[in-house]
Scaffold this motif. Structure first.
Motif, mmCIF file in Angstrom:
data_model
loop_
_atom_site.group_PDB
_atom_site.id
_atom_site.type_symbol
_atom_site.label_atom_id
_atom_site.label_comp_id
_atom_site.label_asym_id
_atom_site.label_seq_id
_atom_site.Cartn_x
_atom_site.Cartn_y
_atom_site.Cartn_z
ATOM 1 N N GLN A 106 37.450 31.183 32.842
ATOM 2 C CA GLN A 106 36.893 32.443 33.317
ATOM 3 C C GLN A 106 37.383 32.766 34.737
ATOM 4 N N ASN B 16 40.004 35.824 35.766
ATOM 5 C CA ASN B 16 39.709 36.844 36.778
ATOM 6 C C ASN B 16 40.804 36.880 37.842
ATOM 7 N N LYS C 299 43.615 38.665 36.341
ATOM 8 C CA LYS C 299 43.279 40.070 36.027
ATOM 9 C C LYS C 299 43.245 40.944 37.278
ATOM 10 N N TYR C 300 42.747 40.371 38.381
ATOM 11 C CA TYR C 300 42.519 41.197 39.573
ATOM 12 C C TYR C 300 43.581 40.973 40.651
ATOM 13 N N ASP D 14 43.274 33.598 44.944
ATOM 14 C CA ASP D 14 44.289 34.579 44.527
ATOM 15 C C ASP D 14 44.625 35.499 45.691
ATOM 16 N N ILE E 217 37.343 41.542 47.193
ATOM 17 C CA ILE E 217 36.006 42.061 46.858
ATOM 18 C C ILE E 217 35.288 42.441 48.152
ATOM 19 N N ILE F 160 28.084 40.134 42.435
ATOM 20 C CA ILE F 160 28.965 40.023 41.261
ATOM 21 C C ILE F 160 28.595 38.867 40.332
ATOM 22 N N GLN G 176 27.394 43.297 36.693
ATOM 23 C CA GLN G 176 27.791 43.829 38.007
ATOM 24 C C GLN G 176 29.307 43.791 38.137
ATOM 25 N N ARG G 177 29.884 44.950 38.408
ATOM 26 C CA ARG G 177 31.325 45.038 38.620
ATOM 27 C C ARG G 177 31.544 45.842 39.901
ATOM 28 N N VAL G 178 32.637 45.550 40.586
ATOM 29 C CA VAL G 178 32.905 46.321 41.797
ATOM 30 C C VAL G 178 33.202 47.767 41.392
ATOM 31 N N GLY H 92 36.333 45.073 31.469
ATOM 32 C CA GLY H 92 35.467 43.893 31.571
ATOM 33 C C GLY H 92 34.012 44.307 31.449
ATOM 34 N N LEU H 93 33.170 43.338 31.056
ATOM 35 C CA LEU H 93 31.743 43.630 30.870
ATOM 36 C C LEU H 93 30.918 43.294 32.101
ATOM 37 N N GLY H 94 31.513 42.539 33.035
ATOM 38 C CA GLY H 94 30.730 42.115 34.203
ATOM 39 C C GLY H 94 29.813 40.946 33.857
ATOM 40 N N LEU H 95 30.248 40.089 32.937
ATOM 41 C CA LEU H 95 29.404 38.954 32.531
ATOM 42 C C LEU H 95 30.055 37.599 32.799
ATOM 43 N N GLY H 96 31.369 37.592 33.042
ATOM 44 C CA GLY H 96 32.086 36.321 33.199
ATOM 45 C C GLY H 96 31.512 35.460 34.318
ATOM 46 N N LEU H 97 31.280 36.070 35.477
ATOM 47 C CA LEU H 97 30.789 35.290 36.627
ATOM 48 C C LEU H 97 29.326 34.886 36.433
HETATM 49 P P1 ADP Z 1 34.437 41.376 34.550
HETATM 50 O O1 ADP Z 1 35.723 40.820 35.096
HETATM 51 O O2 ADP Z 1 34.355 41.324 33.061
HETATM 52 O O3 ADP Z 1 34.092 42.705 35.109
HETATM 53 P P2 ADP Z 1 33.035 39.215 35.970
HETATM 54 O O4 ADP Z 1 31.585 38.867 35.915
HETATM 55 O O5 ADP Z 1 33.997 38.127 35.641
HETATM 56 O O6 ADP Z 1 33.202 40.453 35.009
HETATM 57 O O7 ADP Z 1 33.356 39.739 37.434
HETATM 58 C C1 ADP Z 1 32.465 40.689 38.029
HETATM 59 C C2 ADP Z 1 33.242 41.575 38.980
HETATM 60 O O8 ADP Z 1 33.665 40.808 40.110
HETATM 61 C C3 ADP Z 1 34.525 42.161 38.407
HETATM 62 O O9 ADP Z 1 34.270 43.355 37.697
HETATM 63 C C4 ADP Z 1 35.357 42.405 39.654
HETATM 64 O O10 ADP Z 1 34.953 43.625 40.236
HETATM 65 C C5 ADP Z 1 34.923 41.271 40.590
HETATM 66 N N1 ADP Z 1 35.869 40.113 40.546
HETATM 67 C C6 ADP Z 1 35.711 38.944 39.889
HETATM 68 N N2 ADP Z 1 36.721 38.107 40.139
HETATM 69 C C7 ADP Z 1 37.553 38.760 40.988
HETATM 70 C C8 ADP Z 1 38.789 38.419 41.648
HETATM 71 N N3 ADP Z 1 39.380 37.233 41.470
HETATM 72 N N4 ADP Z 1 39.336 39.355 42.462
HETATM 73 C C9 ADP Z 1 38.744 40.555 42.661
HETATM 74 N N5 ADP Z 1 37.589 40.940 42.065
HETATM 75 C C10 ADP Z 1 36.997 40.049 41.251
#
Ligand code: ADP
Length: 284
Positions: A158, A162, A165-166, A211, A216, A224, A229-231, A241-246
């Motif tokens: 996870q 991320n 992805k980001y 990374d 953020i 987050i 919760q997503r930025v 993304g669903l905002g559930l990974g973290l």
């Molecule tokens: P998702 O990626 O599915 O939205 P996550 O719970 O994994 O859900 O992350 C929540 C939010 O945190 C993301 O939507 C993103 O805005 C921010 N985020 C997480 N990891 C990173 C990262 N490595 N760099 C920048 N933003 C991040």
């Protein structure tokens, strides 16, 4: 309790209710958007296959079927995430601890990157570097902890997903595994990090995933880790993304009596820190 106090409390609680309703509405919009997009892919390619059945070359047919299969995997992944969250939140996830060597586990994850073909694995291998600290140590370095291997795998995948992805496609991701002693590092911990009491005197291992991506903003650093919760909550956002990974990561770390937090600067990058006790204490 006087009258003024009561009316102030009512205003605060109705404000909180409105905020919760707003978040629910936003989350429902995100959820339906996320589920809709693979469904649209599946529906679109299935319609093309039905409509142009005899006119399609075998390559085109293969390509369409491939897209349908990818759409199905994407949808299954989203449903799995929702199911996993439900399992964590209802307390149904139990730890099955064994001795896990973190560095070989990281290497195994990178060389068999989930759900991807061999071409993608080589890209992942060139982008992600794993390092053990302290670099100068000549003693054999140990990265073994007592933990649930499949949950640790889920956590690492996870966080790496991320980081990929980001951040831009060609930017490096550094993963560090290092011993961590509270007495040495306490001063470097962010104020909001509370180390659970029974891990305070234990040797800990730190996993850092750094990374060089979009970063953020500070007001999101704790938020987050909460669900949904997503930025960027806009439906026009460029990363899905669903905002559930973290949230799932935080559940896994808490079950291990560890800590997780992020240090991040917008447009510079993010470092996710995970602290895990090396051994499980009797109190756990
Ligand atoms: P998702 O990626 O599915 O939205 P996550 O719970 O994994 O859900 O992350 C929540 C939010 O945190 C993301 O939507 C993103 O805005 C921010 N985020 C997480 N990891 C990173 C990262 N490595 N760099 C920048 N933003 C991040």
């Amino acid at each position: 309790m006087n009258e003024r106090q009561t009316s102030k409390e009512m205003t605060t609680s109705s404000h909180m209710q409105r905020e919760a309703d707003f978040l629910n509405a936003e989350w429902l919009a995100t959820l339906s958007h996320e589920l809709r997009s693979p469904l649209t892919t599946i529906q679109g390619f299935a319609t093309m296959l039905l409509r142009y059945d005899t006119k399609l070359s075998s390559d085109e047919r293969h390509e369409y079927l491939q897209s349908i299969s990818e759409g199905c995997s994407h949808l299954a992944g989203l449903l799995d995430t929702l199911f996993e969250l439900a399992q964590f939140e209802s307390g149904h996830v139990k730890l099955h601890p064994t001795t896990v060597d973190l560095v070989p586990l990281l290497q195994e994850i990178i060389t068999t990157w989930p759900h991807m073909g061999p071409e993608y694995t080589s890209v992942i291998e060139t982008r992600i570097a794993v390092q053990q600290e302290p670099e100068s140590s000549t003693a054999q370095q140990i990265s073994r902890i007592e933990a649930d291997r499949s949950l640790l795998r889920l956590l690492i995948v996870q966080l790496l997903e991320n980081a990929l992805k980001y951040s831009p496609d060609d930017s490096p991701i550094e993963v560090v595994v290092a011993p961590f002693t509270l007495t040495h590092h306490q001063a470097n911990l962010p104020a909001h990090i509370s180390i659970q009491i029974h891990t305070q005197n234990q040797p800990l291992l730190e996993l850092r995933i750094q990374d060089h991506g979009r970063g953020i903003p500070a007001e999101y650093h704790t938020r987050i880790f909460d669900r949904f919760q997503r930025v960027d909550l806009q439906l026009t956002r460029d990363v899905n993304g669903l905002g559930l990974g973290l949230t799932i990561c935080r559940h896994i770390v808490m079950l291990h009596h560890g800590s997780i937090w992020v240090e991040s600067t917008p447009e510079v990058g993010s470092t996710f820190h995970v602290l895990l006790p090396i051994q499980r204490s009797n109190e756990q």
